[in-house]
Structure formats: C-alpha cells, structure tokens
Design an enzyme around this catalytic site. Structure first.
Site, short mmCIF file in Angstrom:
data_model
loop_
_atom_site.label_atom_id
_atom_site.label_comp_id
_atom_site.label_asym_id
_atom_site.label_seq_id
_atom_site.Cartn_x
_atom_site.Cartn_y
_atom_site.Cartn_z
N LYS A 281 -3.36 -9.46 -10.58
CA LYS A 281 -3.83 -10.42 -9.60
C LYS A 281 -3.79 -9.76 -8.23
O LYS A 281 -2.74 -9.25 -7.82
CB LYS A 281 -2.93 -11.67 -9.62
CG LYS A 281 -3.53 -12.88 -8.93
CD LYS A 281 -4.69 -13.46 -9.71
CE LYS A 281 -5.13 -14.80 -9.16
NZ LYS A 281 -4.16 -15.88 -9.45
N HIS A 282 -4.92 -9.71 -7.57
CA HIS A 282 -5.02 -9.09 -6.25
C HIS A 282 -4.50 -7.65 -6.28
O HIS A 282 -3.74 -7.22 -5.41
CB HIS A 282 -4.28 -9.91 -5.20
CG HIS A 282 -4.79 -11.31 -5.08
ND1 HIS A 282 -6.13 -11.62 -4.89
CD2 HIS A 282 -4.15 -12.51 -5.16
CE1 HIS A 282 -6.28 -12.92 -4.84
NE2 HIS A 282 -5.10 -13.49 -5.01
N ASN A 424 6.25 -2.01 -0.61
CA ASN A 424 7.43 -1.58 -1.37
C ASN A 424 7.44 -2.26 -2.74
O ASN A 424 7.27 -3.48 -2.81
CB ASN A 424 8.71 -1.92 -0.61
CG ASN A 424 8.95 -1.02 0.57
OD1 ASN A 424 8.85 0.18 0.48
ND2 ASN A 424 9.31 -1.63 1.72
N HIS A 530 -0.21 2.49 -1.23
CA HIS A 530 -0.53 1.67 -0.05
C HIS A 530 -1.93 1.07 -0.14
O HIS A 530 -2.71 1.45 -0.99
CB HIS A 530 -0.42 2.52 1.21
CG HIS A 530 1.01 2.90 1.52
ND1 HIS A 530 1.38 4.19 1.81
CD2 HIS A 530 2.14 2.16 1.55
CE1 HIS A 530 2.69 4.22 2.03
NE2 HIS A 530 3.17 3.01 1.88
#
Length: 530
Positions: A281-282, A424, A530
């Site tokens: 999800k996302h 993180n 990231h």
C-alpha cells in the site's frame, strides 16, 4: 500554420525489420510512388514483384565495405535536404541531377537486440547503424517537405494520411513524424553510449543519456491535477513493464509504482523455497509472508494489517491458483501480479471486472546489476540497484545470546523485507510472516512504536489476548543510533534483532540488548530506501 500539403512522388525504403514492408511498398506503388531501396530491402521488394531502383543506381557507387557505405552520398542526402521552395537549392539539384526524395522509411540495425542477446564487443560495434541515423536526421530536419517513418507502427498512419489528402502529407503529420524520428535516433545513441560505458567500464561517464518508448498515456499522475505517461526502456526484466494484463481497468500511475514495489519485494523469495506473498500500500508492504501454500502465505500476509490491505496491491512468487484467488476476492484489491495464473483463478477473478490481473512469466533477478534514476531539480541521481544480499554466514552475533533456529529464519526474512520498506524502516516478523511494519518515519523510535501499535490493533481484530509482536523478531534497515528504539521493540515482545551495526553507540545498544535478554546480529549492510 497552414496545412502545407506536400506530394509524395519518390520514396527511399531501407529497413532492418521487414515487418509490413511489402504491404507498405505495394500500397505506395499503387499510388504511383517511385521506390528506391538498398540491399536486402530492395531484394525483398523486387522478389515481391514490385518495381524498385537500387540506391547504387542513382549514386553510381556500389555498396562497399560490407555495406558500411551505401547511402552516405550527395545524391541521397541532397534529395532529402533540398528545400523545394529555394531557387538555389533547386538549381543545384538540376545541375547535379539530384532527384527529390519525399519519403524516407528507415528502421535501424538491431543494436539493442544484439546487446540483449549477449553479442560480443565486435558484434555490437558492427550493429551500430551510421547511414540510417544520418538519413533520418536529414529527412526530419527537412520535414517542411519530407516525411520520415522510423517505426513499423506508423505505416498505417502514413497510408491513411495519403488517402485523406490525395497522395499528399500535411505539415502537422510530418512534424509528428519528425519528432518521433529524432526521439528514435536519440534513443539509439543512448543505447549505444550506455552499452559502451559498461563495455569499457566507465561507471560515471561525462555524459549520460536516457531513453524510453511510450507504453501508456495515463489519465493522470499521483494526483488528478498532474499529467503523466508510462515509458519502457526496452528491458526484458520481468515486472510491471513487461507484464501481460488479463483483465481490469488501465493501470494508473500509482498502480504502476506500487505494483513494481510489490513485485520487486516478492522476487526476494525464490519459488523453489516455497510460496510467498507481499501486499503493498503506497509503495510500502503492509503484509509479507511465506506459507506451505500460496493461500496460506496470502492469509498470513493479510492478517498482518487487514485494514491497510484494503485497496492494496498483491504480489505472488508462484502461479496464482484458484484457492488463493478465492481468498483475494473477499476484499477490494487494485492489482494482483504473479508469474503465471491458472484458468480456475482467472474464472474467479472474472467476476471482479475492475481488478487488474497481471502475469510476468517469471520473477526478476533481485541480485542482478542495474541502475535506478531519480530526478532532482536540475539533474538526476543515478545509483546501482540495491541488490545487496546477505546469508546466515554474513551475520555477526554481537550479544551474549545467539538467536535460535526459528529466530534466525525470521531474522533473515525480516531483513529481506526491511530492504523494501521506506526509511526509517522497522519490520517485526514471527513464524515466517510480518506482524508489524513501521515505515517512513523521521524517527526510528516512532517507526518501532507505530509497527508495535498496529500489531496490537490487529491482535484485537483477530481476537488475540497479546499483540502479534509477542515472541517476534525485529529488523531495522539502518543501525539503532541509541538504545531507545531497540528497547521499544523489546517492550513490544521482540526477542531477537537484526540490524547493520556501525553506530558510535553500538556498545551501548549491545549492552541494552544483553540486559533485555535479546539476541542481536549485525549484517554490516544498510538498506536505506528513500
């Protein structure tokens, strides 16, 4: 701009890919177009019983140097570049007997295919086209008068344009063809320069080119106010770009992004080692698990976070079967991607018209070399794909207690998953399945707490007295800078930890782990995402 129709009387055809060639040549001949050609293209046209003149007949030079020199001649380039409304150009054509060329149809030597097939250095060099790109660029520059076709897909469009305009082409049409032509030569040169940089081991060449082919115009991007498109780079790496879509609506920008993330994650699990399922999800996993069957793996992944799984992306590492499909359709799912699918599973999904089903024919090799690109203001960041991989032998036990066999298996699983979670990243795993995922937080402690809290919520849904993290192991994508994050994981019930190590306070963190009775291993490898 006026339509500026230009008649098509003479065409030069020189193609490596002969697909559709005879049909195009036949149609042009029927319209009274004189055909010029070279080498194998001329032979194919002639064998089809069509009139064709060899380029060597107009240049008065034979093809030479193994075909390296055949179209690099004023009789060709003058015919492509001459401005028809320029008196000086016309006079030069008349003086030297240069005939105008109104249409150029060229597709290039198969350089990309040669590289993909593993051709050696000399073979690849010989498949770099010179005359083709030169003619294409000349014709495209003179698009005010000349049409240039570089893709087989545009043959029908050309004939339609000629039919609509009584054998003539309009300016807008020629402009579109010219743009496509320059993009093709640009992509070709990008492929050559990229291959050569690798061949001569230039990791960071002074100039770097990227290219792609439009696969899909998307309705919008991440949000409705953003326009978007999907381009492929010609790679054969199995994934969303090469997948076959069996049903469902067109993939959206977010679907493509999330499906790629899901499939790259599930590819970490070798099908020979058993079924695995990842729910995304996302772009972050909300559940990942292995199981004795694919249905079991899916259920365990789903039970990590049922709320987030709604409207998610499901990736499987083995053939999707009917039993698993029946479980999947119990909730709304955007996309399911798997190497293959059974007919029974297709029948199950057929009732869910909007569910997108993709098959890839295989899994990508997560250890293979490759690069990722990210645009930043004014440039690009380019790096090697994160194909880092560890095994049990790479682990360093740093605590008084070593992990037991089950903890070790779960630690290695958690580490594979943490690689695909936004930093993180904190991942709790128990008995081969995620039981809590904390992603994308500015503080590692917050990621640890969020993952633990979600496991408590899920335990309540499942009617369990204790949080799912009780008796789990935990992975951190980067080192714990302080002991607080590790102790938070211990409070959540984790018994073992896997992390890169390398903090200035490693000794403090190790001491805290020993005091809490935790087993901890260092990998020596970080997986920021990231």
């Amino acid at each position: 701009m006026s339509q500026n129709l230009q008649p098509l009387r003479r065409a030069l055809l020189s193609v490596s890919d002969k697909t559709g060639l005879i049909e195009l040549a036949t149609a042009l001949d029927a319209k009274g177009v004189e055909l010029l050609s070279t080498g194998g293209t001329a032979k194919a046209i002639r064998e089809a019983g069509l009139p064709v003149k060899d380029v060597s007949d107009i240049t008065k030079f034979p093809e030479m140097m193994d075909g390296r020199v055949k179209t690099l001649h004023p009789m060709v380039h003058g015919g492509l570049l001459a401005l028809r409304d320029n008196a000086d150009h016309q006079a030069a054509m008349d003086e030297h007997g240069i005939g105008a060329i109104d249409l150029l149809v060229v597709n290039l030597y198969p350089f990309e295919a040669t590289v993909a097939a593993g051709g050696d250095y000399e073979t690849c060099i010989e498949n770099i086209d010179i005359g083709g790109p030169a003619m294409i660029r000349a014709a495209a520059k003179n698009h005010g008068f000349v049409s240039v076709v570089v893709d087989v897909e545009d043959y029908d469009a050309l004939l339609t344009e000629l039919d609509a305009n009584d054998g003539q082409t309009g300016m807008a049409f020629r402009q579109t063809l010219a743009q496509t032509a320059y993009a093709r030569t640009g992509a070709y040169d990008a492929a050559v320069s990229t291959w050569m940089a690798g061949a001569i081991k230039q990791d960071a060449p002074r100039r770097k080119a990227i290219a792609g082919t439009l696969a899909q115009s998307l309705r919008y991007g991440e949000n409705p106010h953003q326009s978007a498109s999907f381009y492929t780079d010609g790679s054969t790496r199995p994934g969303v770009a090469t997948a076959k879509q069996h049903q469902g609506k067109e993939l959206s920008y977010n679907n493509i992004n999330d499906t790629d993330a899901a499939f790259e994650l599930v590819a970490e699990f070798d099908p020979a080692d058993g079924p695995a399922c990842a729910i995304i999800k996302h772009a972050n996993p909300c559940g990942v698990a292995r199981g004795a069957t694919l249905a079991e793996a899916y259920q365990s992944a789903f039970d990590c976070d049922r709320t987030s799984a709604f409207g998610g992306i499901i990736a499987l590492n083995q053939t999707l079967d009917g039993a698993t499909a029946k479980q999947i359709v119990e909730i709304f799912t955007e996309v399911v991607i798997a190497p293959e699918v059974t007919d029974e599973a297709k029948e199950v999904f057929a009732a869910k018209k909007n569910l997108r089903l993709l098959t890839t024919g295989g899994l990508p090799d997560v250890r293979s070399a490759g690069q990722t690109w990210k645009q930043v203001s004014g440039g690009y960041l380019i790096q090697d794909r994160d194909n880092g991989f560890i095994t049990e032998s790479d682990l360093k036990v740093v605590t008084k207690r070593a992990p037991d066999a089950q903890e070790l298996a779960d630690l290695l699983l958690a580490w594979k998953i943490a690689k695909h979670v936004k930093s993180n990243a904190i991942v709790y795993v128990k008995d081969g399945a995620t039981v809590g995922v904390g992603a994308g937080q500015m503080s590692r402690v917050d990621s640890t707490r969020i993952a633990a809290r979600k496991s408590q919520d899920m335990a309540e849904v499942l009617g369990l007295a204790e949080p799912l993290t009780k008796g789990s192991v935990v992975a951190s994508d980067a080192f714990f800078p302080f002991s607080d994050g590790l102790l938070t994981a211990a409070e959540a019930g984790a018994t073992a930890v896997i992390q890169p190590g390398g903090s200035m306070r490693d000794d403090e963190v190790i001491a805290a782990a020993d005091e809490a009775g935790l087993a901890m291993v260092f990998t020596g490898m970080r997986h920021f995402r990231h």
